[in-house]
Scaffold this motif. Structure first.
Motif, short mmCIF file in Angstrom:
data_model
loop_
_atom_site.label_atom_id
_atom_site.label_comp_id
_atom_site.label_asym_id
_atom_site.label_seq_id
_atom_site.Cartn_x
_atom_site.Cartn_y
_atom_site.Cartn_z
N LEU A 118 -22.25 -6.98 28.44
CA LEU A 118 -21.58 -8.11 29.10
C LEU A 118 -20.70 -8.87 28.11
O LEU A 118 -19.60 -9.31 28.45
CB LEU A 118 -22.61 -9.05 29.72
CG LEU A 118 -23.44 -8.47 30.87
CD1 LEU A 118 -24.33 -9.57 31.47
CD2 LEU A 118 -22.56 -7.87 31.95
N TRP A 133 -17.89 -11.80 28.79
CA TRP A 133 -18.78 -12.83 29.32
C TRP A 133 -19.62 -13.39 28.19
O TRP A 133 -20.70 -12.92 27.91
CB TRP A 133 -19.64 -12.25 30.44
CG TRP A 133 -18.84 -11.59 31.52
CD1 TRP A 133 -18.83 -10.27 31.84
CD2 TRP A 133 -17.93 -12.22 32.42
NE1 TRP A 133 -17.96 -10.02 32.87
CE2 TRP A 133 -17.38 -11.21 33.25
CE3 TRP A 133 -17.49 -13.54 32.59
CZ2 TRP A 133 -16.45 -11.47 34.24
CZ3 TRP A 133 -16.54 -13.81 33.57
CH2 TRP A 133 -16.04 -12.79 34.39
N TYR A 167 -22.06 -16.51 34.60
CA TYR A 167 -21.41 -16.25 33.32
C TYR A 167 -19.99 -16.81 33.30
O TYR A 167 -19.29 -16.83 34.31
CB TYR A 167 -21.36 -14.75 33.05
CG TYR A 167 -22.67 -14.18 32.57
CD1 TYR A 167 -22.96 -14.11 31.21
CD2 TYR A 167 -23.64 -13.74 33.47
CE1 TYR A 167 -24.17 -13.60 30.76
CE2 TYR A 167 -24.86 -13.24 33.03
CZ TYR A 167 -25.11 -13.17 31.67
OH TYR A 167 -26.32 -12.68 31.23
N LEU A 225 -24.30 -12.48 37.93
CA LEU A 225 -25.08 -11.27 37.69
C LEU A 225 -26.38 -11.39 38.48
O LEU A 225 -27.14 -12.35 38.31
CB LEU A 225 -25.39 -11.11 36.21
CG LEU A 225 -26.14 -9.82 35.85
CD1 LEU A 225 -25.21 -8.62 35.95
CD2 LEU A 225 -26.74 -9.93 34.44
N GLU A 254 -22.93 -6.82 39.02
CA GLU A 254 -21.99 -7.88 38.66
C GLU A 254 -21.09 -8.22 39.86
O GLU A 254 -20.54 -7.32 40.51
CB GLU A 254 -21.10 -7.44 37.50
CG GLU A 254 -21.83 -7.24 36.19
CD GLU A 254 -20.89 -6.79 35.08
OE1 GLU A 254 -19.75 -7.32 35.00
OE2 GLU A 254 -21.29 -5.91 34.30
#
Length: 284
Positions: A69, A74, A91, A105, A115
């Protein structure tokens, strides 16, 4: 997301802080205090209930962000929520100078993740686009908001739990807005304590919006969230607890409500910030 909160802790301020659970308006009493290591805490918390397992407090911190991520950009995680074994994380894009998207998420009870990347709408502030998320008690809606001074929260259908929500990776659209009758600033964590009431903790360093800074706020809706716009009333419960042997900047962060217990996460000043304080409250 950690705004400057308090430059000095005086004896008077400490006495005020410890009254958070006994203020007449609050109707909450402090029932406990614990700490969590800041290597895993300091950005949020939620209670995860999985079938066949004891309830587990799940914490969030920059170090808990999975590397894939981070590689996608993010770089900041906000205050999460959990319901029916699902965990909902929010995020922020920390790579793009002016972010145009935010990400939710969703972790299913079996541990798989999906996601949901949402392109920001014109009325969604780009900086700190995702600070916290709260699932409605019926599991049908997610209510989220950015940092900064705001006059609304955003409502989206809960993935997998709401028939209107997405079930595969993609956009998580805004279905409605909760308009606030009083501005709030830097809400770091929120959670539903009933179908029509949210409690939020802020890192607002000023007292121009409410009598104190670093407020614990109550947001009352006229009806449960149903995917249509609504106007909610906001009032201050009190200041969050500010208790430490160190003086300096306190930062309220996550809020969690589970089985009648309200938890508020506060990061104490350095060098005491090797742990995060978690205060527990119950209704009087």
């Amino acid at each position: 997301m950690r705004a400057a909160s308090l430059l000095a802790l005086t004896t008077a301020a400490l006495l005020t802080a410890t009254g958070v659970a006994t203020a007449h308006e609050a109707r909450w009493r402090q029932t406990g205090h614990t700490t969590a290591e800041n290597r895993v805490s300091g950005e949020g918390l939620t209670t995860l209930r999985l079938p066949g397992h004891a309830p587990e407090l799940v914490y969030r911190n920059g170090a808990t962000i999975p590397q894939p991520l981070k590689d996608e950009g993010w770089g900041h995680v906000g205050d999460p929520d959990s319901l029916r074994g699902y965990v909902f994380d929010v995020y922020q894009d920390t790579v793009t100078p002016t972010p145009t998207k935010k990400m939710y998420l969703v972790t299913k009870p079996d541990g798989t993740t999906t996601e949901f990347v949402h392109p920001l709408l014109p009325d969604e502030p780009a900086p700190n686009a995702n600070a916290q998320v709260a699932a409605t008690p019926d599991g049908q809606w997610l209510v989220s908001g950015p940092l900064g001074e705001i006059d609304r929260l955003y409502v989206s259908p809960t993935p997998f739990l709401n028939p209107r929500g997405p079930k595969t990776a993609g956009d998580l659209p805004v279905a409605a807005r909760i308009h606030l009758d009083h501005h709030i600033r830097s809400a770091q964590g929120c959670d539903f304590v009933s179908s029509t009431r949210l409690v939020c903790a802020t890192s607002d360093p000023y007292n121009d919006l409410y009598p104190t800074n670093l407020q614990l706020l109550q947001i009352d809706l006229p009806r449960p969230v149903n995917g249509h716009d609504v106007t909610a009333k906001v009032r201050e419960i009190s200041q969050v607890p500010l208790v430490s042997t160190c003086t300096g900047t306190f930062t309220p962060e996550g809020v969690d409500y589970d089985a009648g217990v309200l938890r508020v996460e506060v990061v104490p000043p350095a060098p005491c910030n090797t742990v995060t304080d978690v205060y527990s409250f119950e209704r009087r």
